[in-house]
Write a protein that holds these residues in place. Structure first.
Motif, short mmCIF file in Angstrom:
data_model
loop_
_atom_site.label_atom_id
_atom_site.label_comp_id
_atom_site.label_asym_id
_atom_site.label_seq_id
_atom_site.Cartn_x
_atom_site.Cartn_y
_atom_site.Cartn_z
N PRO A 82 -8.44 -4.16 7.08
CA PRO A 82 -7.08 -3.70 6.80
C PRO A 82 -7.01 -2.17 6.78
O PRO A 82 -7.98 -1.49 6.43
CB PRO A 82 -6.77 -4.29 5.43
N ARG A 83 -5.87 -1.67 7.13
CA ARG A 83 -5.65 -0.22 7.18
C ARG A 83 -5.82 0.41 5.80
O ARG A 83 -6.24 1.56 5.69
CB ARG A 83 -4.24 0.05 7.71
N ASP A 84 -5.50 -0.33 4.75
CA ASP A 84 -5.58 0.20 3.38
C ASP A 84 -6.98 0.65 3.00
O ASP A 84 -7.14 1.48 2.11
CB ASP A 84 -5.10 -0.84 2.38
N THR A 85 -8.01 0.12 3.65
CA THR A 85 -9.38 0.52 3.30
C THR A 85 -9.66 1.97 3.67
O THR A 85 -10.61 2.57 3.15
CB THR A 85 -10.42 -0.39 4.00
N PHE A 86 -8.87 2.56 4.56
CA PHE A 86 -9.07 3.94 4.99
C PHE A 86 -8.20 4.94 4.22
O PHE A 86 -8.24 6.13 4.49
CB PHE A 86 -8.78 4.07 6.49
N LEU A 87 -7.39 4.45 3.27
CA LEU A 87 -6.52 5.34 2.50
C LEU A 87 -7.35 6.38 1.72
O LEU A 87 -8.40 6.05 1.18
CB LEU A 87 -5.65 4.55 1.51
N ILE A 88 -6.84 7.60 1.68
CA ILE A 88 -7.49 8.66 0.92
C ILE A 88 -6.93 8.60 -0.50
O ILE A 88 -5.71 8.63 -0.70
CB ILE A 88 -7.22 10.04 1.54
N ALA A 89 -7.81 8.56 -1.48
CA ALA A 89 -7.38 8.53 -2.88
C ALA A 89 -6.93 9.93 -3.25
O ALA A 89 -7.64 10.92 -3.03
CB ALA A 89 -8.52 8.07 -3.78
N SER A 90 -5.74 10.05 -3.83
CA SER A 90 -5.20 11.37 -4.19
C SER A 90 -5.64 11.78 -5.55
O SER A 90 -5.67 11.17 -6.50
CB SER A 90 -3.68 11.36 -4.14
#
Length: 122
Positions: A114-122
Motif C-alpha cells: 500500500p502507498r501508506d507504507t511510504f508516508l513520511i512521518a511528520s
C-alpha cells in the motif's frame, strides 16, 4: 553596400519612420475623441465625478502593478516549495504526492504494497 548608401538609406528610413509615427499619433487622436465623449456621456448619465474616476484609477493602479502582472503571465513569480509526502525506504527518493506517481510507487502498488507504507512521518 557602401558607407554613403548605408547612411542615405538609414536617413531615408528614419524620415519614413517619423512620418509613420506622426500618422499613428493623428489616428490615435482621431480615435480618442469619440471614446472620451462616450466616457463623459456615461459619467453624466450615472452622475460620476472626475474625482471618483481619479480615486478609482489610482486605487486600481496600486492594486495591480505591471511588473506583478508580467510575473504572473511569465511564471517568474516565486513558487511555493512543496514538502515531500512519500519516501522510498531504500533509495530515499521522495515524492510530494502531486502529479503522476513515480515508478517506485507504482511498482510497489502493483506488487501489493500500500502507498501508506511510504508516508513520511511528520
Amino acid at each position: 553596400m557602401t558607407r554613403t548608401s548605408y547612411n542615405t538609406e538609414k536617413s531615408r528610413l528614419e524620415k519614413e519612420m517619423a512620418k509613420l509615427q506622426k500618422k499613428i499619433q493623428t489616428l490615435q487622436a482621431k480615435e480618442r475623441k469619440p471614446k472620451i465623449a462616450e466616457i463623459v456621456r456615461s459619467m453624466r448619465q450615472y452622475d460620476i465625478s472626475p474625482e471618483e474616476i481619479a480615486a478609482a484609477f489610482n486605487r486600481k493602479s496600486t492594486v495591480r502593478t505591471p511588473s506583478a502582472t508580467a510575473q504572473r503571465k511569465t511564471g517568474t513569480a516565486s513558487k511555493r516549495v512543496i514538502a515531500p509526502k512519500y519516501r522510498h525506504p531504500e533509495t530515499q527518493a521522495t515524492w510530494t504526492g502531486r502529479g503522476k506517481a513515480p515508478r517506485w510507487i507504482t511498482d510497489a502498488e502493483a506488487a501489493g504494497t500500500p502507498r501508506d507504507t511510504f508516508l513520511i512521518a511528520s
